[in-house]
Motif scaffolding. Structure first.
Motif, PDB file in Angstrom:
ATOM      1  N   UNK A   1       0.824  -1.207   0.000  1.00 42.74           N
ATOM      2  CA  UNK A   1       0.000   0.000   0.000  1.00 42.74           C
ATOM      3  C   UNK A   1       0.862   1.263   0.000  1.00 42.74           C
ATOM      4  N   UNK A   2       0.596   2.129  -0.966  1.00 43.27           N
ATOM      5  CA  UNK A   2       1.292   3.419  -1.028  1.00 43.27           C
ATOM      6  C   UNK A   2       2.717   3.355  -1.524  1.00 43.27           C
ATOM      7  N   UNK A   3       3.125   2.211  -2.064  1.00 40.41           N
ATOM      8  CA  UNK A   3       4.513   2.071  -2.512  1.00 40.41           C
ATOM      9  C   UNK A   3       4.766   2.981  -3.711  1.00 40.41           C
TER      10      UNK A   3
ATOM     11  N   UNK B   1     -13.933  15.743 -13.893  1.00 45.48           N
ATOM     12  CA  UNK B   1     -12.637  16.184 -13.319  1.00 45.48           C
ATOM     13  C   UNK B   1     -12.693  16.171 -11.789  1.00 45.48           C
ATOM     14  N   UNK B   2     -13.824  16.643 -11.244  1.00 43.33           N
ATOM     15  CA  UNK B   2     -13.965  16.692  -9.781  1.00 43.33           C
ATOM     16  C   UNK B   2     -13.964  15.286  -9.181  1.00 43.33           C
ATOM     17  N   UNK B   3     -14.722  14.377  -9.810  1.00 38.50           N
ATOM     18  CA  UNK B   3     -14.789  13.000  -9.313  1.00 38.50           C
ATOM     19  C   UNK B   3     -13.420  12.326  -9.405  1.00 38.50           C
ATOM     20  N   UNK B   4     -12.728  12.546 -10.542  1.00 38.69           N
ATOM     21  CA  UNK B   4     -11.390  11.958 -10.729  1.00 38.69           C
ATOM     22  C   UNK B   4     -10.433  12.437  -9.655  1.00 38.69           C
ATOM     23  N   UNK B   5     -10.482  13.732  -9.345  1.00 39.99           N
ATOM     24  CA  UNK B   5      -9.601  14.284  -8.293  1.00 39.99           C
ATOM     25  C   UNK B   5      -9.885  13.596  -6.954  1.00 39.99           C
TER      26      UNK B   5
ATOM     27  N   UNK C   1      -8.186   9.446  -2.747  1.00 37.01           N
ATOM     28  CA  UNK C   1      -8.696   8.311  -1.977  1.00 37.01           C
ATOM     29  C   UNK C   1      -9.927   8.648  -1.139  1.00 37.01           C
ATOM     30  N   UNK C   2     -10.732   9.583  -1.623  1.00 39.67           N
ATOM     31  CA  UNK C   2     -12.016   9.874  -0.984  1.00 39.67           C
ATOM     32  C   UNK C   2     -13.107   8.987  -1.571  1.00 39.67           C
TER      33      UNK C   2
END
Length: 371
Positions: free
Chosen positions: A68-70, A337-341, A346-347
């Motif tokens: 995770x997060x690598x 764009x908003x959803x992709x951001x 990770x929301x």
């Protein structure tokens, strides 16, 4: 009686519920040294499932690596090496390993609590892609004297590192010859795992048997939860549990978290009815308030409008004209764009054709505030 509901950690033994069919399948594959790819949403219980399989397999150990997060090959190799040290925790063996890897300038210290050896590596020494094969050779050498399964958790994050294609190819080139080791690749982002294991362009194409971990069936999991409440002298109503499952999107870990909070806001002899849910949610909100506020601070006004609309309207039609109207006079491209951001931070995440909240309690926190 202690609160019996556990979340956010591996659950084993009496705390593990059901999934007998998957337990048997994975157990058989590990015994046959067959590589498998385990798919499932976050917090659905994938890691606990694999741990429980190995716990039940006598004489088999677990070499566990969380990716995770690598972000780099260096981090990948060092996580693998630390996992090897945890598996082979004898000081004499670690000393030999340190000599083998002397070019990494490792140092050994002892954990004051567990007395286990801890290996750290000189931060100035950066491992490159060719070190992947060196580490895998080390894993193979251990397999000659010890039976274990190798687990890469959150394996899809390997796509985030520089030279991901080369790293995946190097992993595959060695793993395919480890005929006496079962490799288990666990991932929570289906489209990314598909990219690795089902795309003909990937080095891992058809290299592991795919298994999907779905949410637990209500009938099976609810009985397990009712028994836990009963042990503490609490009677839980079916209507309440159905609301718990709905709020938590049927995700095992989130259901356990809400049940843990319900336990905390009730006492022995209480009835766990629907009116207790509000108090349980408020307890979760109080614990997580700062993280919610941090997320909100990262968003523009328009992104927050999209997020609130998503909480109210659901995530099945986020690119429809009705949804675009719900967030004001903007284009569907702006919403995209908003959803992709918000997926990138990770929301949110995409589950099939639906956009969902990573944390369902953040969604519940947004709703009553009329943001």
């Amino acid at each position: 009686i202690m609160n019996p509901f556990k979340y956010g950690s591996i659950v084993l033994g009496k705390d593990f519920c059901g999934r007998e069919g998957l337990l048997k399948q994975i157990s058989n594959h590990i015994k046959a040294s067959q590589n498998i790819a385990v798919f499932g949403e976050r917090r659905v219980g994938k890691s606990s499932l694999v741990y429980e399989v190995v716990r039940r397999l006598r004489g088999t150990d677990l070499l566990y690596m969380d990716l995770l997060g690598i972000k780099s090959v260096d981090a990948l190799c060092k996580r693998m090496l630390r996992a090897i040290v945890t598996l082979e925790n004898k000081v004499s063996w670690v000393t030999r390993m340190v000599k083998t890897l002397s070019h990494l300038r490792p140092t050994i210290t002892t954990d004051p609590v567990t007395s286990m050896p801890i290996v750290s590596f000189d931060a100035s020494v950066e491992l490159k892609a060719d070190s992947i094969q060196e580490v895998l050779d080390l894993i193979e050498s251990i397999s000659k004297k010890k039976c274990f399964a190798v687990v890469f958790d959150e394996f899809q994050d390997i796509l985030k590192i520089n030279d991901a294609d080369e790293s995946i190819a190097l992993l595959r080139s060695k793993i395919q010859f480890h005929s006496n080791i079962a490799y288990v690749f666990v991932g929570s982002m289906r489209h990314k795992m598909d990219e690795i294991f089902t795309s003909p362009n990937s080095a891992f194409f058809k290299s592991a048997i795919p298994l999907t971990v779905d949410p637990m069936p209500y009938e099976e999991f609810s009985k397990f939860l009712v028994k836990k409440f009963e042990r503490g002298g609490r009677k839980v109503f079916g209507e309440t549990l159905k609301q718990v499952f709905e709020i938590a999107n049927n995700i095992t870990g989130d259901i356990q978290q809400l049940c843990e909070a319900l336990w905390e806001v009730t006492s022995e002899g209480d009835a766990v009815s629907s009116d207790k849910l509000k108090a349980a949610l408020e307890l979760i909100f109080a614990r997580e308030q700062k993280s919610y506020e941090t997320f909100v601070s990262l968003l523009t006004d328009f992104q927050l409008k999209c997020l609130t609309a998503l909480a109210k309207e659901g995530g099945r039609r986020v690119y429809s004209m009705d949804f675009v109207k719900a967030v004001g006079h903007h284009s569907s491209a702006s919403v995209n764009r908003a959803i992709t951001r918000m997926i990138n931070i990770n929301l949110l995440f995409q589950s099939g054709k639906e956009i969902r909240f990573v944390n369902p309690f953040f969604k519940a926190w947004l709703l009553p505030r009329g943001r």
